[in-house]
Enzyme design. Structure first.
Site, PDB file in Angstrom:
ATOM      1  N   LYS B  92       0.704  -1.347  -0.039  1.00 53.68           N
ATOM      2  CA  LYS B  92       0.027  -0.002  -0.075  1.00 53.68           C
ATOM      3  C   LYS B  92       0.912   1.172   0.075  1.00 53.68           C
ATOM      4  O   LYS B  92       1.869   1.322   0.582  1.00 53.68           O
ATOM      5  CB  LYS B  92      -0.993   0.107   1.191  1.00 53.68           C
ATOM      6  CG  LYS B  92      -2.019  -0.916   1.220  1.00 53.68           C
ATOM      7  CD  LYS B  92      -2.845  -1.051   2.428  1.00 53.68           C
ATOM      8  CE  LYS B  92      -3.788  -2.025   2.834  1.00 53.68           C
ATOM      9  NZ  LYS B  92      -4.971  -1.992   1.852  1.00 53.68           N
ATOM     10  N   GLY B 246      -8.390  -8.577   5.113  1.00 51.94           N
ATOM     11  CA  GLY B 246      -7.490  -7.875   5.930  1.00 51.94           C
ATOM     12  C   GLY B 246      -7.385  -8.592   7.306  1.00 51.94           C
ATOM     13  O   GLY B 246      -6.792  -9.620   7.423  1.00 51.94           O
TER      14      GLY B 246
END
Lengths: 198, 303
Positions: B92, B246
Site C-alpha cells: 500500500k 485484511g
C-alpha cells in the site's frame, strides 16, 4: 448427442469468463466445471489462467484432481493457459514445495520465468499450426524448462540468451504460457478442440 | 522434443500496458487476497490458497487501534515477504503519495494499493497511475469514485468497505451502490448518459463504456470488513469478482483454518452446502465493530 461439443472451463479460480467467451465464439456449449459430476459431462476441458498454487489446492479439495487425471490419460482434449499449463505439465520449477502438475503433457514448467508483474508483456508471436501472428499477453508467465520426446514445440520466446517453449502439444493436450483468451483469440482453442470439431 | 523451425522468438515486447496491468487482476478473479504483516503469515496465506498477499506493517484493525500516521511499509518487510512466497505481493501507498508508489515500483511489488487505510498524503489529488509500469488497485464507495480512479489509471477497483472492523455492512453498501448504478446506467438513453456523467463527476467516455458493457472496464473486487466464509460468499453473489481479507484472518483464533475456509467459500460461493461445511468450528472470528461507534471512517478518505 447434439452437434456442439460440450467444453468445460475449470471454474475454481482465474479468468474463466474470457475462456468461456472465446469458446462460445467457436460454437461450443460451455460448461463451468467445479465438481466431478460436471467434469464427467464434458467432451474437453480448458484450464484457465489464475494462481497455480491456489488452483492445485482447489483441484484436490473439490475431488476433481483424480477424475481429471483419468480423463486426461484417456485422451480428453485439453487446453491450459498460464496456470493451466502448470497444472497440465509435470515437474514445477520455482513452485511451492511439493507442487506438481497432473502430468498430462511431458514438460517441466518454470513459474514466473520472466519475473514479477512489472516484467509482464504483450507481443506478437508466430505459432506453428496457426495462420498469421498471435497477439500474446504474458502475465507473470511460466515457460517450459524441459520437454519430453513426445512433445511438439509450437512457439518459443527468447528468455535471457535462450529460446524457451511457450506453446506445446502432446496428443490432445495443448498448453500455452500466455493468454490468447485475453486478446479474444480462439485459434489455440480451435487447435486443442480439433479432435472434436472434426 | 521436436522444435518447429522458423518460429521467431516474439516481436516487440510492450510492458506496463493497460491490458497487461488489468490482465493480472483478471487472473486473481475468484480468489482471496490476504493482508499479512510477517513472512510467516505470508507463508500461511500461500499454503491456505491465497491468490496474492498484501504486505503491511499493521493490519487495519491495529492501525485503527494505534492511531497516528499510517505510511507505506518498510521496504525490508516487503522484500522479506516477497522472498517468502511465490504468489503475487501487493503493498500500500498513501493516497496521492506518488513517491511511495515509486519506491514500491522499485521494489517490484506486483500491485500497488493506493489505499485509504493509510493516512492520505494529498487531500485533492490521487496518484497519476498512468505514469507507472506497475498496476494499481484503488478503493471506491460508489460508481463515480470508481470511474475517477480508472480515469487516473487504476487497473482494478475494490469496494472500500470499512477496513479493520470485521463488519461487512459497508462493503455491501459500496458494492450495491456501484453495481446498482451500473445496472441503471445500462438502460439510460444517450441523453441521460450525459446527466449520469455530471452526477457521477466522471468522464463521459467511461460512462459510455460502462453503459455499453454493463460492467467496469477493470475487475471489481471487494474489501473492507470481511471476516467469515459466508461474508465472502455474500459479496461474490452480489457481484464482486474476488475478495481482499485484511484483519479478518490474522486477527482470528485460527488463521490458517479460517483462511482456507474463506478460499473454499470464494471458489464455491454459490454452493451453500459447501460454504456450510467449511464454516464448521473455525474458532473465534475477529472482534467486530459497529460502524456507528467508529471515530475514524477510513472509507471517507479519497476524493
Amino acid at each position: 448427442m447434439s452437434g456442439a461439443p460440450r467444453v468445460g472451463v475449470l471454474a475454481l479460480q482465474g479468468d474463466v469468463r474470457e475462456h468461456a467467451a472465446v469458446l462460445d465464439g467457436l460454437g461450443a456449449e460451455v460448461v463451468p466445471v467445479r465438481r466431478p459430476d460436471q467434469l464427467a459431462a464434458v467432451d474437453a476441458l480448458v484450464l484457465p489462467g489464475g494462481e497455480s498454487t491456489t488452483l492445485t489446492l482447489l483441484l484436490a479439495s473439490s475431488g476433481l484432481a483424480g477424475p481429471l487425471a483419468e480423463r486426461l490419460a484417456g485422451g480428453m482434449p485439453a487446453l491450459g493457459t498460464c496456470a493451466g499449463m502448470i497444472l497440465l505439465g509435470g515437474e514445477v520449477v520455482d513452485g511451492r514445495p511439493g507442487q506438481r502438475g497432473l502430468g498430462a503433457i511431458d514438460v517441466a514448467v518454470r513459474r514466473n520465468a520472466f519475473g514479477r508483474q512489472i516484467a509482464s508483456f504483450e507481443a506478437d508471436l508466430q505459432v506453428t499450426g496457426v495462420d498469421g501472428p498471435m497477439h500474446a499477453v504474458f502475465i507473470r508467465a511460466p515457460v517450459v524448462e524441459k520437454a519430453g520426446d513426445l512433445v511438439e514445440v509450437l512457439a518459443t520466446v527468447r528468455l535471457g540468451d535462450e529460446d524457451r517453449p511457450v506453446v506445446c502439444r502432446q496428443g490432445n493436450v495443448v498448453v500455452a504460457s500466455f493468454h490468447p483468451e485475453l486478446s479474444g483469440d480462439g485459434r489455440l482453442h480451435a487447435l486443442a478442440l480439433a479432435p472434436l470439431l472434426g | 522434443m521436436s522444435t518447429a523451425t522458423g518460429t521467431p522468438s516474439g516481436g516487440e515486447r510492450a510492458t506496463g500496458t493497460a491490458r497487461v496491468k488489468r490482465g493480472l487482476a483478471e487472473m486473481l478473479r475468484g480468489g482471496v487476497i490476504m493482508d499479512v504483516v510477517t513472512p510467516e503469515q505470508a507463508r500461511v496465506a500461500e499454503e491456505a490458497g491465497a491468490v496474492a498477499v498484501m504486505a503491511l506493517e499493521r493490519v487495519p484493525a491495529d492501525i485503527r487501534r494505534d492511531g497516528g500516521v499510517a505510511r507505506m511499509s518498510d521496504p525490508a518487510l516487503v522484500a522479506a515477504i516477497q522472498e517468502a512466497v511465490t504468489i503475487p505481493v501487493m503493498a500500500k501507498a498513501r493516497i496521492g503519495h506518488f513517491a511511495e508508489a515509486q519506491v514500491l515500483q522499485a521494489l517490484k511489488v506486483d500491485y500497488v494499493d493506493e489505499s485509504e487505510v493509510l493516512t492520505p498524503a494529498d487531500e485533492e489529488h490521487h496518484i497519476d497511475k498512468w505514469a507507472f509500469q506497475v498496476p494499481f488497485v484503488c478503493g471506491a464507495t460508489n460508481l463515480g469514485e470508481a470511474l475517477r480512479r480508472i480515469s487516473e489509471g487504476a487497473a482494478m477497483i475494490r469496494s472500500k468497505g470499512e477496513a479493520g472492523t470485521g463488519n461487512v455492512v459497508e462493503a455491501v453498501r459500496h458494492l450495491r451502490s456501484i453495481l446498482g448504478d451500473i445496472r441503471k446506467l445500462t438502460v439510460a438513453d444517450p441523453a441521460e448518459r450525459y446527466a449520469w456523467a455530471k452526477r457521477l463527476q466522471a468522464p463521459i467516455e467511461l460512462v459510455e463504456e460502462v453503459a455499453t458493457r454493463g460492467e467496469l472496464p477493470v475487475p471489481l473486487f471487494c474489501a473492507g470488513g470481511l471476516a467469515t466464509p459466508a461474508d465472502a460468499a455474500l459479496v461474490l453473489q452480489l457481484g464482486a469478482q474476488a475478495v481482499f481479507v485484511g484483519s479478518g484472518i490474522f486477527k482470528s483464533a485460527d488463521p490458517a483454518r479460517r483462511a482456507r475456509a474463506i478460499v473454499e467459500a470464494t471458489a464455491h460461493f454459490a454452493d451453500a452446502e459447501l460454504v456450510a461445511k467449511v464454516s464448521y468450528n473455525l474458532g473465534e472470528p475477529m472482534v467486530g465493530a459497529e460502524i456507528g461507534t467508529l471515530e475514524v471512517k477510513l472509507a471517507e478518505r479519497g476524493w
